[in-house]
Design a protein around this motif. Structure first.
Motif, PDB file in Angstrom:
ATOM      1  N   ASN A 272       0.815  -1.216   0.000  1.00 28.56           N
ATOM      2  CA  ASN A 272       0.000   0.000   0.000  1.00 28.56           C
ATOM      3  C   ASN A 272       0.848   1.266   0.000  1.00 28.56           C
ATOM      4  O   ASN A 272       0.418   2.307  -0.482  1.00 28.56           O
ATOM      5  N   VAL A 273       2.080   1.201   0.543  1.00 38.09           N
ATOM      6  CA  VAL A 273       2.948   2.379   0.576  1.00 38.09           C
ATOM      7  C   VAL A 273       3.393   2.760  -0.836  1.00 38.09           C
ATOM      8  O   VAL A 273       3.364   3.925  -1.222  1.00 38.09           O
ATOM      9  N   LYS A 275       1.961   1.648  -3.536  1.00 32.18           N
ATOM     10  CA  LYS A 275       0.797   1.467  -4.410  1.00 32.18           C
ATOM     11  C   LYS A 275       0.987   0.306  -5.384  1.00 32.18           C
ATOM     12  O   LYS A 275       0.576   0.368  -6.540  1.00 32.18           O
ATOM     13  N   GLY A 276       1.647  -0.728  -4.891  1.00 32.01           N
ATOM     14  CA  GLY A 276       1.805  -1.950  -5.666  1.00 32.01           C
ATOM     15  C   GLY A 276       2.911  -1.943  -6.692  1.00 32.01           C
ATOM     16  O   GLY A 276       3.179  -2.972  -7.325  1.00 32.01           O
ATOM     17  N   SER A 277       3.612  -0.793  -6.848  1.00 35.41           N
ATOM     18  CA  SER A 277       4.640  -0.699  -7.886  1.00 35.41           C
ATOM     19  C   SER A 277       6.002  -1.218  -7.441  1.00 35.41           C
ATOM     20  O   SER A 277       6.841  -1.578  -8.269  1.00 35.41           O
ATOM     21  N   GLY A 278       6.244  -1.218  -6.146  1.00 35.40           N
ATOM     22  CA  GLY A 278       7.541  -1.624  -5.628  1.00 35.40           C
ATOM     23  C   GLY A 278       8.561  -0.501  -5.607  1.00 35.40           C
ATOM     24  O   GLY A 278       9.693  -0.689  -5.161  1.00 35.40           O
ATOM     25  N   TRP A 279       8.171   0.703  -6.099  1.00 39.64           N
ATOM     26  CA  TRP A 279       9.087   1.843  -6.183  1.00 39.64           C
ATOM     27  C   TRP A 279       8.456   3.087  -5.580  1.00 39.64           C
ATOM     28  O   TRP A 279       7.232   3.260  -5.603  1.00 39.64           O
ATOM     29  N   LEU A 280       9.309   3.969  -5.042  1.00 35.07           N
ATOM     30  CA  LEU A 280       8.863   5.228  -4.452  1.00 35.07           C
ATOM     31  C   LEU A 280       9.655   6.381  -5.063  1.00 35.07           C
ATOM     32  O   LEU A 280      10.892   6.367  -5.062  1.00 35.07           O
ATOM     33  N   GLU A 281       8.961   7.370  -5.607  1.00 30.74           N
ATOM     34  CA  GLU A 281       9.642   8.539  -6.165  1.00 30.74           C
ATOM     35  C   GLU A 281      10.091   9.447  -5.028  1.00 30.74           C
ATOM     36  O   GLU A 281       9.312   9.783  -4.139  1.00 30.74           O
TER      37      GLU A 281
END
Length: 340
Positions: A272-273, A275-281
């Motif tokens: 959830n952090v 959003k399912g992408s596995g990456w954080l900008e």
């Protein structure tokens, strides 16, 4: 008259002895020795007495007055001493009792994040550069190669004081001041407060913080940029952190990129952090545009550089799992105390 003096003296003795408070004792003094007191009246009445009577009454009145004054003085000392004892009894301190617990303060999470980022870059040889929060439009936009029609220059996005002065929308303006005041090699970061016309919500605030980074030297390439930011990410989020660079556009860098880090909560699997992408900008970056270097009088044939900028609140929210940026500014110690 002699009997009257004896009666006054007897009354004074009794009242002085019975006086329990300073106020009562003073009332006795006024009633007996005051301007309209009983002893004073005796002295006033002596003018009507014969010479022989004066010889008898005068010494008796003086003796009575002296005795009363002495008794009042003694009783006054006794009452004062008693009052002091009572005060000491009331103010007695039990030194064996535990002391009051003092609440120790804690650095704000934004301050902690800025200091952590600053320490990481200072360990890599960067120094701290600062600039004013009220900035010229030239330093905030024109010198950074932002065209007149750039959306960030609209009244709906930037706080203008007049057509030439604004509240800085980013700490990139410090980059211009540094280029104009220093000669290469340049290696600085500039943490500070910024302002934009944002309506407060869970992810936006009209006031926020950024850390801008700038390096200018001979032979600086995109590889240096990626290596520096990858090291920073691993120091900030953990050694297992991975980084990814995506092409983007910023007017003050060319080429430009946005950097993502692998989600530290799920390890890149998706949650959830992230959003399912596995990456954080986490930030934007790129090679400094030649036009920006020229504003500082830098020889673009000899020198190149890179720049990056990150939102401190964004980093803090990701690092500490905060889901609403407004919590940083509500001054609620129940929230702040969690960061001890």
């Amino acid at each position: 008259m002699q009997e009257k003096i004896e009666k006054i003296l007897e009354e004074a003795r009794e009242r002085i002895h019975e006086a329990k408070e300073l106020k009562e004792l003073d009332e006795v003094r006024v009633a007996i020795l005051g301007k309209k007191g009983k002893i004073t009246e005796i002295f006033k009445a002596m003018s009507s007495l014969s010479k022989e009577e004066k010889k008898q009454i005068g010494p008796a009145a003086n003796k009575a007055r002296n005795e009363i004054e002495k008794r009042i003085s003694q009783r006054l000392a006794e009452l004062k001493e008693r009052a002091k004892e009572i005060q000491f009894e009331k103010e007695t301190i039990d030194v064996t009792e535990p002391g009051k617990k003092f609440s120790l303060g804690v650095k704000h999470p934004i301050t902690q994040t800025i200091e952590e980022i600053s320490q990481i870059f200072m360990s890599m040889g960067y120094s701290i550069a600062e600039g004013p929060q009220v900035e010229t439009v030239f330093n905030a936009f024109d010198a950074l190669n932002s065209p007149k029609n750039h959306p960030s220059r609209d009244l709906t996005d930037t706080f203008y004081i007049n057509e030439n002065i604004c509240l800085r929308p980013h700490t990139s303006s410090v980059q211009i001041r540094t280029l104009q005041s220093q000669k290469p090699p340049i290696k600085v970061i500039s943490p500070g407060r910024c302002f934009r016309c944002d309506t407060p919500d869970a992810t936006h605030s009209p006031m926020f913080h950024q850390v801008e980074g700038l390096i200018v030297d001979e032979g600086i390439t995109m590889a240096d940029l990626k290596g520096t930011l990858d090291t920073m990410a691993k120091r900030l989020f953990g050694a297992a952190t991975k980084t990814k660079f995506r092409p983007h556009h910023f007017p003050f860098t060319e080429p430009s990129a946005e950097m993502d880090v692998s989600c530290f909560k799920c390890g890149g699997k998706g949650c959830n952090v992230c959003k399912g992408s596995g990456w954080l900008e986490i930030l934007g970056c790129g090679m400094v545009h030649p036009k920006v270097l020229e504003v500082g009088g830098i020889d673009t044939e000899k020198y190149t550089g890179f720049a990056f900028g990150m939102g401190v609140e964004r980093i803090a929210m990701l690092k500490y799992g905060v889901d609403d940026i407004r919590l940083f500014y509500e001054n609620d110690m129940r929230f702040i105390d969690q960061f001890k």
